[in-house]
Motif scaffolding. Sequence first.
Motif, PDB file in Angstrom:
ATOM      1  N   GLU A   1       0.830  -1.209   0.000  1.00 46.98           N
ATOM      2  CA  GLU A   1       0.000   0.000   0.000  1.00 46.98           C
ATOM      3  C   GLU A   1       0.865   1.259   0.000  1.00 46.98           C
ATOM      4  O   GLU A   1       0.462   2.281  -0.549  1.00 46.98           O
ATOM      5  CB  GLU A   1      -1.006  -0.020   1.167  1.00 46.98           C
ATOM      6  N   VAL A   2       2.062   1.189   0.581  1.00 51.14           N
ATOM      7  CA  VAL A   2       2.953   2.352   0.558  1.00 51.14           C
ATOM      8  C   VAL A   2       3.882   2.293  -0.649  1.00 51.14           C
ATOM      9  O   VAL A   2       4.012   3.251  -1.398  1.00 51.14           O
ATOM     10  CB  VAL A   2       3.849   2.418   1.818  1.00 51.14           C
ATOM     11  N   MET A   3       4.509   1.134  -0.848  1.00 47.70           N
ATOM     12  CA  MET A   3       5.556   1.047  -1.862  1.00 47.70           C
ATOM     13  C   MET A   3       5.037   1.283  -3.280  1.00 47.70           C
ATOM     14  O   MET A   3       5.768   1.755  -4.135  1.00 47.70           O
ATOM     15  CB  MET A   3       6.233  -0.312  -1.777  1.00 47.70           C
ATOM     16  N   PHE A   4       3.758   0.922  -3.525  1.00 47.66           N
ATOM     17  CA  PHE A   4       3.242   1.063  -4.890  1.00 47.66           C
ATOM     18  C   PHE A   4       2.052   2.013  -5.005  1.00 47.66           C
ATOM     19  O   PHE A   4       1.872   2.648  -6.025  1.00 47.66           O
ATOM     20  CB  PHE A   4       2.864  -0.314  -5.447  1.00 47.66           C
ATOM     21  N   PHE A   5       1.226   2.084  -3.963  1.00 50.90           N
ATOM     22  CA  PHE A   5      -0.045   2.800  -4.121  1.00 50.90           C
ATOM     23  C   PHE A   5      -0.134   4.117  -3.355  1.00 50.90           C
ATOM     24  O   PHE A   5      -1.195   4.727  -3.338  1.00 50.90           O
ATOM     25  CB  PHE A   5      -1.208   1.905  -3.672  1.00 50.90           C
ATOM     26  N   SER A   6       0.943   4.548  -2.685  1.00 42.95           N
ATOM     27  CA  SER A   6       0.740   5.677  -1.771  1.00 42.95           C
ATOM     28  C   SER A   6       0.248   6.974  -2.432  1.00 42.95           C
ATOM     29  O   SER A   6      -0.621   7.629  -1.861  1.00 42.95           O
ATOM     30  CB  SER A   6       1.958   5.915  -0.882  1.00 42.95           C
ATOM     31  N   PRO A   7       0.720   7.382  -3.625  1.00 43.77           N
ATOM     32  CA  PRO A   7       0.175   8.642  -4.159  1.00 43.77           C
ATOM     33  C   PRO A   7      -1.341   8.598  -4.365  1.00 43.77           C
ATOM     34  O   PRO A   7      -2.051   9.526  -3.954  1.00 43.77           O
ATOM     35  CB  PRO A   7       0.908   8.804  -5.502  1.00 43.77           C
ATOM     36  N   SER A   8      -1.848   7.495  -4.934  1.00 45.66           N
ATOM     37  CA  SER A   8      -3.292   7.420  -5.157  1.00 45.66           C
ATOM     38  C   SER A   8      -4.033   7.189  -3.850  1.00 45.66           C
ATOM     39  O   SER A   8      -5.076   7.798  -3.596  1.00 45.66           O
ATOM     40  CB  SER A   8      -3.638   6.331  -6.176  1.00 45.66           C
ATOM     41  N   LEU A   9      -3.481   6.349  -2.987  1.00 43.58           N
ATOM     42  CA  LEU A   9      -4.143   6.056  -1.710  1.00 43.58           C
ATOM     43  C   LEU A   9      -4.301   7.325  -0.873  1.00 43.58           C
ATOM     44  O   LEU A   9      -5.382   7.612  -0.342  1.00 43.58           O
ATOM     45  CB  LEU A   9      -3.331   5.002  -0.945  1.00 43.58           C
TER      46      LEU A   9
END
Length: 307
Positions: free
Chosen positions: A77-85
């Motif tokens: 969730e942080v390494m790949f999705f953090s900007p959208s999350l």
Amino acid sequence: MILRLPLLVLKVILTSFVVWIVLSTTIPQAFVRFTEPQVQTNHYQKSTYPYNSITSPTPLPIQNSSVYFVIGHPDDEVMFFSPSLIEITKEKNGNEVHLVCFSNGDSLHESMGRIRGKELVNSARILGVDESRVTVLSSYKDGMNETWDSDKIKKSLSSIITKGTKPAVLVTFDENGVSNHPNHISLYYGTLNYFQSTGDKSSKLFILKSLNFWEKYSFTFLTNIELFVDHLSKLVVGNILNLDINISFFSKNSSSKSIRFYSDLNMLSVSYAAMSYGHFSQMVWFRYGWLILSRYLTFNHLIEVTR
Ligand SMILES: *[C@@H]1O[C@H](CO)[C@@H](O)[C@H](O)[C@H]1NC(C)=O
Ligand SMILES: *[C@@H]1O[C@H](CO)[C@@H](O)[C@H](O)[C@H]1NC(C)=O
Ligand SMILES: *[C@@H]1O[C@H](CO)[C@@H](O)[C@H](O)[C@H]1NC(C)=O
Ligand SMILES: *[C@@H]1O[C@H](CO)[C@@H](O)[C@H](O)[C@H]1NC(C)=O
């Protein structure tokens, strides 16, 4: 002599980072400071500060929804999705964000699973996702050699995703799974399977575009070019020439079918905090380098899958 090359690389990286701060954070915030009437008069109509989102489409196509990030391991969730999350979780968008993690990250040893499951909750708290909306499944084996059954994933998702009043939006990996990780790829096929079989026609599915090697480790270089061209085209075309044409070098496609998210320095700081403090067990020495160089920490391209 020997030190010259590393020093040069360091200088280039630092310069790029400073340019990125100016483009992603300073310019948009100065823009809000000098154009937003609420800030100029210090009288606020809403309960949220008019924080800039110049680097993501406004209004965001994902609003007032129950958003489910379907991930493979605690820290995805942080390494790949953090900007959208982080963007989707912002209060002004009215979303209810859930994290569904299909493994507890116990590929090295079973005893790791408990620790990493808890770390996901800690990271979620930093990212603004409530503990009650974090689900960690333990029946899927974490590993580079594990392919998860698509029908089993579909069943798991149907039991987790409840039909509420808000439309459901699913976000997961694409068919390349960021780095061809079989767990991520399985989640793409399983989530697609669920999405195509669900009777809920108001639901949507977005997948994260996998970046190739050079783009993945491009740090802020590519982002700088995109943001620069974008600011310039808005300024020149919008304000100076006063024309309504959308030019962008990289064809910034921000229809609801494809959304580009760019983090600013504030959002990147949250990602670093969630990773380094939330997922403490994962912060082995090379992770710091990865976190600094990875483009996923500052950029996400989500593409909507149509039924
Ligand atoms: C989301 O909900 C808010 C508050 O109810 C409303 O003002 C806004 O128009 C909604 N946005 C969308 C895209 O439906
Ligand atoms: C994965 O499979 C490869 C080839 O079959 C094998 O060499 C490797 O040890 C396996 N790795 C794990 C973690 O099981
Ligand atoms: C440019 O983009 C905006 C927002 O995406 C859209 O409303 C507008 O119609 C576009 N203009 C042209 C000429 O395509
Ligand atoms: C934007 O993306 C959608 C979906 O990926 C595509 O159908 C459309 O042609 C794209 N538009 C432009 C102008 O590239």
